[in-house]
Scaffold this motif. Structure first.
Motif, PDB file in Angstrom:
ATOM      1  N   ASN A   1      31.769   7.844  27.990  1.00  0.00           N
ATOM      2  CA  ASN A   1      31.172   7.500  29.286  1.00  0.00           C
ATOM      3  C   ASN A   1      30.290   6.249  29.220  1.00  0.00           C
ATOM      4  OD1 ASN A   1      30.658   8.085  31.992  1.00  0.00           O
ATOM      5  ND2 ASN A   1      28.922   9.430  31.525  1.00  0.00           N
TER       6      ASN A   1
ATOM      7  N   TYR B   1      32.933   8.792  38.495  1.00  0.00           N
ATOM      8  CA  TYR B   1      33.610   9.489  37.389  1.00  0.00           C
ATOM      9  C   TYR B   1      35.015   9.907  37.799  1.00  0.00           C
ATOM     10  CZ  TYR B   1      31.558  13.149  40.185  1.00  0.00           C
ATOM     11  OH  TYR B   1      31.179  13.910  41.240  1.00  0.00           O
TER      12      TYR B   1
ATOM     13  N   TYR C   1      37.869   8.936  35.333  1.00  0.00           N
ATOM     14  CA  TYR C   1      38.568   9.951  34.539  1.00  0.00           C
ATOM     15  C   TYR C   1      39.907  10.359  35.167  1.00  0.00           C
ATOM     16  CZ  TYR C   1      34.601  10.188  31.431  1.00  0.00           C
ATOM     17  OH  TYR C   1      33.634   9.869  30.515  1.00  0.00           O
TER      18      TYR C   1
ATOM     19  N   ILE D   1      37.340  15.020  28.150  1.00  0.00           N
ATOM     20  CA  ILE D   1      36.406  14.227  28.959  1.00  0.00           C
ATOM     21  C   ILE D   1      35.007  14.301  28.324  1.00  0.00           C
ATOM     22  CG2 ILE D   1      35.269  14.124  31.219  1.00  0.00           C
ATOM     23  CD1 ILE D   1      37.888  15.122  32.436  1.00  0.00           C
TER      24      ILE D   1
ATOM     25  N   GLU E   1      31.724  13.209  29.218  1.00  0.00           N
ATOM     26  CA  GLU E   1      30.829  12.640  30.235  1.00  0.00           C
ATOM     27  C   GLU E   1      29.405  13.175  30.044  1.00  0.00           C
ATOM     28  OE1 GLU E   1      29.156  13.487  34.356  1.00  0.00           O
ATOM     29  OE2 GLU E   1      29.793  14.810  32.732  1.00  0.00           O
TER      30      GLU E   1
ATOM     31  N   TRP F   1      35.802  19.361  28.730  1.00  0.00           N
ATOM     32  CA  TRP F   1      34.787  18.413  29.177  1.00  0.00           C
ATOM     33  C   TRP F   1      33.469  18.763  28.512  1.00  0.00           C
ATOM     34  CZ3 TRP F   1      37.440  21.985  31.930  1.00  0.00           C
ATOM     35  CH2 TRP F   1      36.734  23.128  32.277  1.00  0.00           C
TER      36      TRP F   1
END
Ligand code: GLA
Length: 412
Positions: free
Chosen positions: A179, A187, A191, A209, A211, A228
């Motif tokens: 990120n 985002y 993404y 992911i 983030e 994530w």
């Protein structure tokens, strides 16, 4: 001019005014949070559900960051691949070997494509991927959904299409997308954009992911990625593991087959915690159905580290195909109980002692969410001892340790 309010008596009108102000502020916070959740939901509504069919159970593998940071090179990664394929980790289920930040050259090539650092990866990334595949492992790579990676190498923002194609051409099986340097671009755009371009390559690529849990990713990421991050970066100490654990409370409802909460990679074996603490860290990640991404130097693993990372009973809890993330059922300050329902009708029950002294801990079968039974068969997943109990699950738990059981209700 001084603007503070000073209230002398509990029942004065001044206190009532203060209370009203606090209620109004909390209400407006709730309204703002609600509105932000709605915005996130609306933003993901237009995104098609991720259907890459991958990560039916939490991904397992190894990543270079926690042990090596930016100090990575081709020979070292090949040595790690050799170790992973032969030291029991591959057999225990660890299959993705992921190179994290700093594999890149500082510039894209003339065609605008990403290339590996020619000094540290002289044979190129495709050759490295082929080597890793030849060991029966899968190959993962790191990039950032920003203009640069966190270590300052070229990022994928605005280059998603060509980078996804490069990754597919190289044989990448897993992409961790960070990120850093995101330039404030939403985002969803960043993404979901990469997800679309990965899918368009036709190559099955696990999408991770990263983030850092900033924008409630569990609200939108399950549609976009296979996992994530729910937190900032883990550190190799007990305090960090406990902070991360506390951030997982309540998130279990967002995880399931194909999409997992990621409390960050493992630190087991990196030297900053005791064996007891590493066992607890590993057990907690398993009860959380977290991706199990080892982060230690696999070329030099102590027997203690090996016995933690390769504990098949604990791994089976993480990898259970019911795909339910565990949750906390009891919290008595330093003592907590976490449970995870499993596909065969049994349950994993974990007793955690965060305190500085050892303690006897107890939970009833009912409180642990087990169905009523004549008796319960329990297996201690660390000592491997089995026993029967009528009701109480009880153990002495060391300071910063866990006791972890698998418990089966039995009726005859
Ligand atoms: C961020 C990520 C880490 C790691 C580093 C690499 O901090 O959260 O997991 O990938 O970047 O620079």
């Amino acid at each position: 001019m001084k603007s503070y309010i000073y209230c002398k008596s509990k029942i004065s009108s001044c206190w009532k005014a203060l209370l009203a102000a606090v209620i109004m502020i909390s209400m407006s916070t709730v309204v703002v949070a609600h509105a932000s959740n709605n915005i996130q939901k609306a933003a993901t509504d237009s995104v098609p559900n991720l259907q890459n069919g991958l990560a039916k159970t939490p991904p397992m593998g190894w990543n270079s960051w926690n042990a090596f940071h930016t100090h990575i090179d081709e020979q070292q990664i090949k040595d790690v691949a050799d170790a992973m394929a032969t030291n029991g980790l591959k057999d225990a289920g660890y299959k993705y070997l992921i190179i994290d930040d700093a594999w890149l050259d500082m510039q894209r090539n003339k065609k605008g494509q990403l290339i590996g650092d020619p000094k540290r990866f002289p044979d190129g990334i495709k050759a490295l991927a082929d080597y890793i595949h030849s060991k029966g492992l899968k190959f993962g790579i790191y990039e950032s959904a920003g203009t640069k990676t966190c270590a300052g190498y070229p990022g994928s923002l605005h280059h998603e299409k060509e980078d996804a194609q490069t990754f597919a051409k190289w044989g990448v099986d897993y992409l961790k997308l960070d990120n850093c340097y995101n330039q404030g671009v939403s985002y969803i755009k960043r993404y979901a954009g990469m997800e679309r371009d990965l899918i368009a390559t036709g190559r099955p690529i696990v999408f991770s992911i990263c983030e850092w849990g900033r924008k409630d990713p569990y609200q939108w990421a399950p549609k976009i990625g296979n996992m994530w991050r729910t937190t900032g970066d883990i550190q190799d100490n007990w305090h960090s593991v406990m902070i991360i654990l506390d951030q997982q409370v309540g998130l279990y409802k967002y995880a399931g087959p194909g999409h997992w909460n990621d409390p960050d990679m493992l630190e087991v074996g990196n030297g900053g915690m005791t064996t007891t603490e590493y066992k607890a860290h590993f057990s907690l990640w398993s009860i959380l159905a977290a991706p199990l991404i080892a982060g230690n130097d696999l070329r030099h693993m102590s027997d203690a580290t090996k016995s933690i990372l390769e504990n098949k009973d604990v791994i089976a809890v993480d990898q259970d195909h019911k795909g339910v993330q565990g949750h906390k059922v009891l919290d008595h300050g330093d003592q907590e109980v976490w449970v995870k329902p499993l596909a065969d009708g049994s349950e994993a029950v974990l007793l955690l002692n965060r305190g500085s002294e050892g303690a006897f801990m107890t939970v009833t079968a009912e409180k642990a969410g087990l169905k009523k039974a004549v008796y319960y068969k329990m297996k201690d997943l660390w000592s491997k001892r089995t026993k029967r109990t009528d009701d109480l699950i009880r153990a002495y738990v060391r300071s910063h340790g866990v006791a972890m059981f698998r418990v089966w209700p039995e009726s005859n």
